[in-house]
Design a protein around this motif. Structure first.
Motif, PDB file in Angstrom:
ATOM      1  N   HIS A  86       0.826  -1.203   0.000  1.00 55.07           N
ATOM      2  CA  HIS A  86       0.000   0.000   0.000  1.00 55.07           C
ATOM      3  C   HIS A  86       0.859   1.250   0.000  1.00 55.07           C
ATOM      4  CE1 HIS A  86      -3.926  -1.938   1.715  1.00 55.07           C
ATOM      5  NE2 HIS A  86      -3.655  -2.281   0.464  1.00 55.07           N
TER       6      HIS A  86
ATOM      7  N   SER B 208      -3.869   2.117   2.920  1.00 53.41           N
ATOM      8  CA  SER B 208      -4.742   1.886   1.774  1.00 53.41           C
ATOM      9  C   SER B 208      -3.885   1.875   0.523  1.00 53.41           C
ATOM     10  CB  SER B 208      -5.852   2.935   1.673  1.00 53.41           C
ATOM     11  OG  SER B 208      -5.303   4.211   1.456  1.00 53.41           O
ATOM     12  N   TYR B 209      -4.449   1.293  -0.527  1.00 50.82           N
ATOM     13  CA  TYR B 209      -3.660   1.092  -1.745  1.00 50.82           C
ATOM     14  C   TYR B 209      -3.128   2.412  -2.279  1.00 50.82           C
ATOM     15  CZ  TYR B 209      -2.429  -0.344  -6.454  1.00 50.82           C
ATOM     16  OH  TYR B 209      -1.754  -0.574  -7.620  1.00 50.82           O
TER      17      TYR B 209
END
Lengths: 116, 114
Positions: free
Chosen positions: B29, B94-95
């Motif tokens: 991420h 998060s990505y």
């Protein structure tokens, strides 16, 4: 300032009944995403459901659904057929498109109790 | 798949001590962040990073430092612990910073400052 308000610090629901948790937010952005997270006593933060602001259709995930009213800046969570495992803190949050700032804003949470 | 791993889970410090909360993710991420959770206040962003070598302050950065030398790790340092820093700390990733990406959270670190 961008804020999220959850006006119900605590709520309770009878098992198998339906409950709605309210959330309102304040942002000047037009593009954003909304989320509900669940935090059980284990303290994990678990994503429950998310909604894209540009979509008019309300998101649904099994027993969880939202009522998204963009003009009113309202994003309530409905839990149908409540189960004992639904007891947790629920946080509403929104995330605006990238601006390299604080783009994920959480509300203060609602503690949901499920009564057998 | 470990996801986001935080260590330690619990820690007690004395005022003035320093320590580092560790956070590692194995999902490649880009975006990582640290929050503190206090009763009635939800989660407040301390620091965040949009990639290795890039960090920035969030809402409540005072008293905390971060660095991001690798994609996987994002440690949070308390330089001189104060009782006001007693809280539960969450690391999340998060990505990307794109709005549709939900954050994945670690299990939290409960920190008490005496």
């Amino acid at each position: 300032a961008q804020t999220v308000t959850q006006s119900q610090p605590e709520m309770s629901v009878q098992e198998a009944e339906t409950v709605t948790l309210s959330c309102t937010y304040d942002t000047s952005e037009s593009d954003y995403y909304l989320f509900w997270y669940k935090q059980p006593p284990s303290r994990q933060m678990i994503l429950v459901i998310r909604q894209e602001a540009y979509k008019q259709q309300n998101a649904t995930e099994n027993r969880f659904s939202v009522n998204f009213q963009k003009a009113a800046k309202s994003f309530s969570l409905k839990i149908s057929d409540s189960q004992l495992g639904d007891a947790a803190m629920y946080f509403c949050a929104y995330r605006i498109l990238p601006n390299y700032g604080q783009n994920f804003v959480f509300g203060p949470g609602t503690r949901l109790s499920v009564l057998p | 798949n470990a996801g986001v791993t935080q260590t330690p889970k619990f820690q007690v410090l004395k005022t003035g001590q320093s320590m580092t909360l560790q956070c590692a993710q194995d999902m490649n991420h880009e975006y990582m962040s640290w929050y503190r959770q206090d009763p009635g206040m939800g989660l407040r962003l301390i620091h965040y990073s949009v990639g290795a070598g890039i960090t920035d302050q969030g809402e409540v950065p005072n008293g905390y430092n971060v660095s991001r030398s690798t994609t996987e790790d994002f440690p949070l340092r308390l330089l001189s612990a104060a009782p006001s820093q007693t809280s539960v700390y969450f690391c999340a990733s998060s990505y990307s910073i794109a709005g549709d990406q939900p954050q994945h959270f670690g299990d939290g670190t409960r920190l008490s400052i005496l």
